[in-house]
Write a protein that holds these residues in place. Structure first.
Motif, PDB file in Angstrom:
ATOM      1  N   GLU A   5       0.852  -1.194   0.000  1.00 10.37           N
ATOM      2  CA  GLU A   5       0.000   0.000   0.000  1.00 10.37           C
ATOM      3  C   GLU A   5       0.878   1.230   0.000  1.00 10.37           C
ATOM      4  O   GLU A   5       1.660   1.442   0.918  1.00 10.37           O
ATOM      5  CB  GLU A   5      -0.904   0.004   1.226  1.00 10.37           C
ATOM      6  CG  GLU A   5      -1.796   1.244   1.300  1.00 10.37           C
ATOM      7  CD  GLU A   5      -2.732   1.214   2.486  1.00 10.37           C
ATOM      8  OE1 GLU A   5      -3.736   0.482   2.413  1.00 10.37           O
ATOM      9  OE2 GLU A   5      -2.446   1.892   3.495  1.00 10.37           O
TER      10      GLU A   5
ATOM     11  N   PHE B  43      -5.983   1.043 -11.594  1.00  9.77           N
ATOM     12  CA  PHE B  43      -6.626   0.933 -10.287  1.00  9.77           C
ATOM     13  C   PHE B  43      -8.094   1.300 -10.429  1.00  9.77           C
ATOM     14  O   PHE B  43      -8.493   1.921 -11.414  1.00  9.77           O
ATOM     15  CB  PHE B  43      -5.943   1.850  -9.256  1.00  9.77           C
ATOM     16  CG  PHE B  43      -4.547   1.413  -8.916  1.00  9.77           C
ATOM     17  CD1 PHE B  43      -4.310   0.658  -7.787  1.00  9.77           C
ATOM     18  CD2 PHE B  43      -3.483   1.742  -9.746  1.00  9.77           C
ATOM     19  CE1 PHE B  43      -3.018   0.233  -7.473  1.00  9.77           C
ATOM     20  CE2 PHE B  43      -2.190   1.315  -9.440  1.00  9.77           C
ATOM     21  CZ  PHE B  43      -1.967   0.564  -8.312  1.00  9.77           C
TER      22      PHE B  43
ATOM     23  N   VAL C  90     -12.251   2.890  -4.638  1.00 10.28           N
ATOM     24  CA  VAL C  90     -12.788   2.121  -3.505  1.00 10.28           C
ATOM     25  C   VAL C  90     -13.661   3.011  -2.623  1.00 10.28           C
ATOM     26  O   VAL C  90     -14.834   2.742  -2.404  1.00 10.28           O
ATOM     27  CB  VAL C  90     -11.652   1.509  -2.660  1.00 10.28           C
ATOM     28  CG1 VAL C  90     -12.228   0.810  -1.415  1.00 10.28           C
ATOM     29  CG2 VAL C  90     -10.848   0.522  -3.477  1.00 10.28           C
TER      30      VAL C  90
ATOM     31  N   THR D  37      -9.123   6.219  -1.543  1.00 13.57           N
ATOM     32  CA  THR D  37      -8.442   4.931  -1.690  1.00 13.57           C
ATOM     33  C   THR D  37      -8.811   4.290  -3.014  1.00 13.57           C
ATOM     34  O   THR D  37      -9.987   4.249  -3.393  1.00 13.57           O
ATOM     35  CB  THR D  37      -8.831   3.981  -0.537  1.00 13.57           C
ATOM     36  OG1 THR D  37      -8.483   4.593   0.710  1.00 13.57           O
ATOM     37  CG2 THR D  37      -8.104   2.652  -0.672  1.00 13.57           C
ATOM     38  N   VAL D  38      -7.797   3.766  -3.714  1.00 15.54           N
ATOM     39  CA  VAL D  38      -8.018   3.006  -4.949  1.00 15.54           C
ATOM     40  C   VAL D  38      -7.286   1.679  -4.819  1.00 15.54           C
ATOM     41  O   VAL D  38      -6.304   1.558  -4.079  1.00 15.54           O
ATOM     42  CB  VAL D  38      -7.520   3.781  -6.191  1.00 15.54           C
ATOM     43  CG1 VAL D  38      -8.237   5.109  -6.314  1.00 15.54           C
ATOM     44  CG2 VAL D  38      -6.009   4.001  -6.148  1.00 15.54           C
ATOM     45  N   THR D  39      -7.772   0.666  -5.530  1.00 15.02           N
ATOM     46  CA  THR D  39      -7.170  -0.661  -5.453  1.00 15.02           C
ATOM     47  C   THR D  39      -6.897  -1.205  -6.854  1.00 15.02           C
ATOM     48  O   THR D  39      -7.580  -0.822  -7.815  1.00 15.02           O
ATOM     49  CB  THR D  39      -8.088  -1.636  -4.692  1.00 15.02           C
ATOM     50  OG1 THR D  39      -7.413  -2.864  -4.474  1.00 15.02           O
ATOM     51  CG2 THR D  39      -9.357  -1.925  -5.487  1.00 15.02           C
ATOM     52  N   ARG D  40      -5.934  -2.083  -6.961  1.00 10.01           N
ATOM     53  CA  ARG D  40      -5.537  -2.624  -8.260  1.00 10.01           C
ATOM     54  C   ARG D  40      -6.718  -3.319  -8.952  1.00 10.01           C
ATOM     55  O   ARG D  40      -7.450  -4.091  -8.318  1.00 10.01           O
ATOM     56  CB  ARG D  40      -4.380  -3.616  -8.072  1.00 10.01           C
ATOM     57  CG  ARG D  40      -3.964  -4.283  -9.360  1.00 10.01           C
ATOM     58  CD  ARG D  40      -2.592  -4.898  -9.277  1.00 10.01           C
ATOM     59  NE  ARG D  40      -2.357  -5.723  -8.096  1.00 10.01           N
ATOM     60  CZ  ARG D  40      -1.203  -6.376  -7.884  1.00 10.01           C
ATOM     61  NH1 ARG D  40      -0.212  -6.278  -8.756  1.00 10.01           N
ATOM     62  NH2 ARG D  40      -1.055  -7.100  -6.793  1.00 10.01           N
TER      63      ARG D  40
ATOM     64  N   ASP E 126      -0.845  -2.965  -4.511  1.00  6.08           N
ATOM     65  CA  ASP E 126      -2.212  -3.424  -4.215  1.00  6.08           C
ATOM     66  C   ASP E 126      -3.162  -2.240  -4.120  1.00  6.08           C
ATOM     67  O   ASP E 126      -4.245  -2.252  -4.697  1.00  6.08           O
ATOM     68  CB  ASP E 126      -2.236  -4.197  -2.893  1.00  6.08           C
ATOM     69  CG  ASP E 126      -1.601  -5.563  -2.997  1.00  6.08           C
ATOM     70  OD1 ASP E 126      -1.660  -6.157  -4.090  1.00  6.08           O
ATOM     71  OD2 ASP E 126      -1.029  -6.029  -1.989  1.00  6.08           O
ATOM     72  N   THR E 127      -2.762  -1.250  -3.343  1.00  8.00           N
ATOM     73  CA  THR E 127      -3.633  -0.094  -3.118  1.00  8.00           C
ATOM     74  C   THR E 127      -2.801   1.192  -3.064  1.00  8.00           C
ATOM     75  O   THR E 127      -1.600   1.165  -2.779  1.00  8.00           O
ATOM     76  CB  THR E 127      -4.413  -0.205  -1.784  1.00  8.00           C
ATOM     77  OG1 THR E 127      -3.475  -0.352  -0.718  1.00  8.00           O
ATOM     78  CG2 THR E 127      -5.357  -1.381  -1.795  1.00  8.00           C
TER      79      THR E 127
ATOM     80  N   VAL F  39      -3.385   5.054  -1.305  1.00  5.93           N
ATOM     81  CA  VAL F  39      -4.209   5.939  -0.478  1.00  5.93           C
ATOM     82  C   VAL F  39      -3.708   7.364  -0.671  1.00  5.93           C
ATOM     83  O   VAL F  39      -2.527   7.653  -0.432  1.00  5.93           O
ATOM     84  CB  VAL F  39      -4.132   5.554   1.013  1.00  5.93           C
ATOM     85  CG1 VAL F  39      -4.960   6.540   1.849  1.00  5.93           C
ATOM     86  CG2 VAL F  39      -4.612   4.129   1.224  1.00  5.93           C
TER      87      VAL F  39
END
Length: 541
Positions: free
Chosen positions: A49, A208, A211, A220-223, A236-237, A239
């Motif tokens: 992260e 991404f 989220v 927050t964003v995620t793959r 993975d993420t 922030v």
């Protein structure tokens, strides 16, 4: 007199808080651009992260309506565009598969787009989806992209992998426009589901996906495992933690609580650059900083201008007087420790569209300022009010400016306003003077028309002259660089006569990341690119 005035300023600072030719903006003086290093064959680990200290709260994450630079940072990881820039400033395909082709009459632009890829919600990306987004940019009532799209006659999808834009008249800046927010393509399924609230949970194609957002705190964003180029995505993420205080961002970099931070203050950058655990990225800017005079925004931006009964709004002599009190070079050197450059025009001097005319600049002349105020018959000192973002560097500049303009007969009152609120203030026209910058684009049309053409989306000062409208419209229809440069030079001449915006300085894009991470890049468009970033193998994250 000169020396004593400089000391006053310094003391004040110390006591207060496809067819478009492209050329990268390079730094002046001794500064050397460093755009960052792609991951390449470096040994990195998958996952982790990454936390970025974001210097301001983005506005709504909607490509059609947003106006904030900081929104572009976040959208860069979740919402790809038809075109992008590379580190040299060259336009390259992203969701398009090649640069557009333009018909002989300049009115038909054909864009080939990717096939067989998906949005983050699993729905298919195709030419119809592209048409839907471009049409929304063009027609939505609150769109900030309509003027960037140009005089569109129609937009059609052809065969699933081609989009055709037909123009009423040629529009040269379109490729460059599609390399920024106007080129961001949104999921039609999400647009149908959410409508005007799309920006609360945006869905696009990107490395991404969105989220959550906690207002004034984080995004927050995620793959996205379904991203078409997922093999090149490592984190993975990500922030984005909102940190308006420059000192806090610097402290969090040193403590490794954040791994990347943008808009590093010139007050901090020299010390951070000496820290071996950190890396400074820097690039010249395509944009500018300055303050806008409200000459006609009574009912909100985009509405017909109306008279405003203030000396600044009604009398060009008063505006000229104000400009003559701005000692640009002294201010920028004093406040920003020689990291930034003075500016007098929306056309960067390094641009291929720059000319002797567009580089012209008014000289600091407080004596002439007082003469003009006397001719205008206004009381001296003339009290004027400036609204400005409440960040430390912006306030430092405003306070130094206050001392500078006093010499020419002005009593400048400073009103600090939180950044996102200031965006609303300027749209409403609730200001006399407003200090806010523009991150800049590679084509000068996006640095001029949207701010100076009558009723344009970002013409927050309500400026309106037929002469300016004609010059900018003519420039947008021509591909020849020299001819466009001549027209923009004439437009700058009108600016220097009317002074609707007072251009003051150009920032350097200063970003710092810890050496735990690599693949962080920042180009002259000012956007921090994290989509391919990774933790170096063996480092925690």
């Amino acid at each position: 007199m000169r020396r004593s005035r400089l000391l006053v300023i310094a003391a004040g600072v110390c006591t207060l808080a496809a067819c478009v030719p492209i050329q990268a903006v390079t730094s002046g003086g001794e500064r050397t651009d460093d755009y960052g290093t792609p991951v390449g064959d470096q040994r990195v680990r998958s996952g982790g992260e990454l936390v970025m200290g974001l210097s301001n709260e983005p506005d709504r994450l909607d490509p059609t309506t947003s106006t904030s630079l900081y929104t572009r940072y976040v959208m860069n990881t979740i919402c790809e565009k038809l075109y992008d820039l590379d580190s040299s400033g060259k336009v390259v395909p992203q969701l398009a598969t090649a640069l557009p082709t333009t018909s002989a009459d300049g009115r038909t632009v054909t864009i080939p787009v990717r096939a067989g890829i998906k949005f983050a919600d699993g729905s298919p990306f195709d030419a119809n989806a592209v048409r839907t987004s471009l049409q929304r940019h063009l027609t939505q009532k609150t769109s900030q992209r309509a003027s960037e799209m140009g005089p569109v006659e129609s937009i059609t999808a052809s065969g699933g992998d081609q989009v055709v834009i037909r123009y009423k008249r040629p529009f040269a800046p379109i490729t460059a426009a599609l390399a920024d927010r106007a080129g961001m393509i949104m999921s039609p399924v999400a647009l149908t589901a959410r409508g005007d609230t799309f920006g609360d949970a945006p869905v696009c194609v990107g490395p991404f996906k969105f989220v959550k957002r906690i207002p004034q705190t984080s995004i927050t964003v995620t793959r996205d495992p379904d991203y078409y180029d997922a093999a090149k995505v490592h984190l993975d993420t990500i922030v984005y933690r909102i940190m308006p205080d420059a000192n806090t961002r610097a402290a969090n970099l040193r403590s490794d609580d954040v791994q990347v931070a943008d808009t590093i203050s010139p007050q901090d950058v020299d010390a951070l650059a000496k820290d071996r655990s950190l890396r400074l990225l820097q690039a010249g800017s395509l944009g500018y900083q300055g303050f806008t005079v409200n000459t006609g925004n009574v009912d909100g931006v985009g509405k017909p201008p109306k008279p405003i009964d203030t000396p600044l709004a009604r009398d060009a002599r008063v505006r000229e007087a104000l400009v003559l009190t701005v000692d640009r070079q002294t201010l920028v050197n004093t406040v920003f420790n020689n990291w930034y450059e003075s500016a007098c025009s929306p056309i960067p001097p390094q641009s291929p569209y720059a000319s002797t005319a567009s580089n012209a600049c008014q000289k600091f002349d407080p004596a002439r300022s007082r003469q003009l105020l006397a001719e205008a018959g206004v009381p001296v000192p003339l009290r004027v009010e400036l609204k400005v973002s409440n960040t430390q560097d912006e306030l430092r500049y405003a306070q130094a400016l206050q001392a500078s303009v006093a010499e020419g007969g002005f009593d400048l009152r400073i009103v600090p306003v939180e950044y996102s609120t200031l965006l609303d203030v300027q749209k409403r026209g609730d200001f006399e003077l407003l200090q806010l910058g523009w991150s800049g684009r590679i084509d000068p049309d996006s640095n001029t028309t949207r701010f100076l053409a009558t009723k344009a989306a970002s013409n927050v000062g309500g400026y309106s002259t037929g002469e300016m409208d004609t010059l900018l419209a003519q420039a947008s229809q021509i591909n020849d660089v020299e001819q466009r440069a001549e027209l923009y030079g004439k437009a700058v001449g009108v600016i220097l006569r009317d002074n609707p915006i007072v251009y003051t300085y150009r920032r350097r894009n200063l970003t710092v990341h810890t050496r735990q991470v690599t693949g962080v890049e920042v180009y002259a468009d000012g956007v921090v690119r994290l989509g391919r970033a990774a933790f170096v193998e063996g480092q925690e994250g």
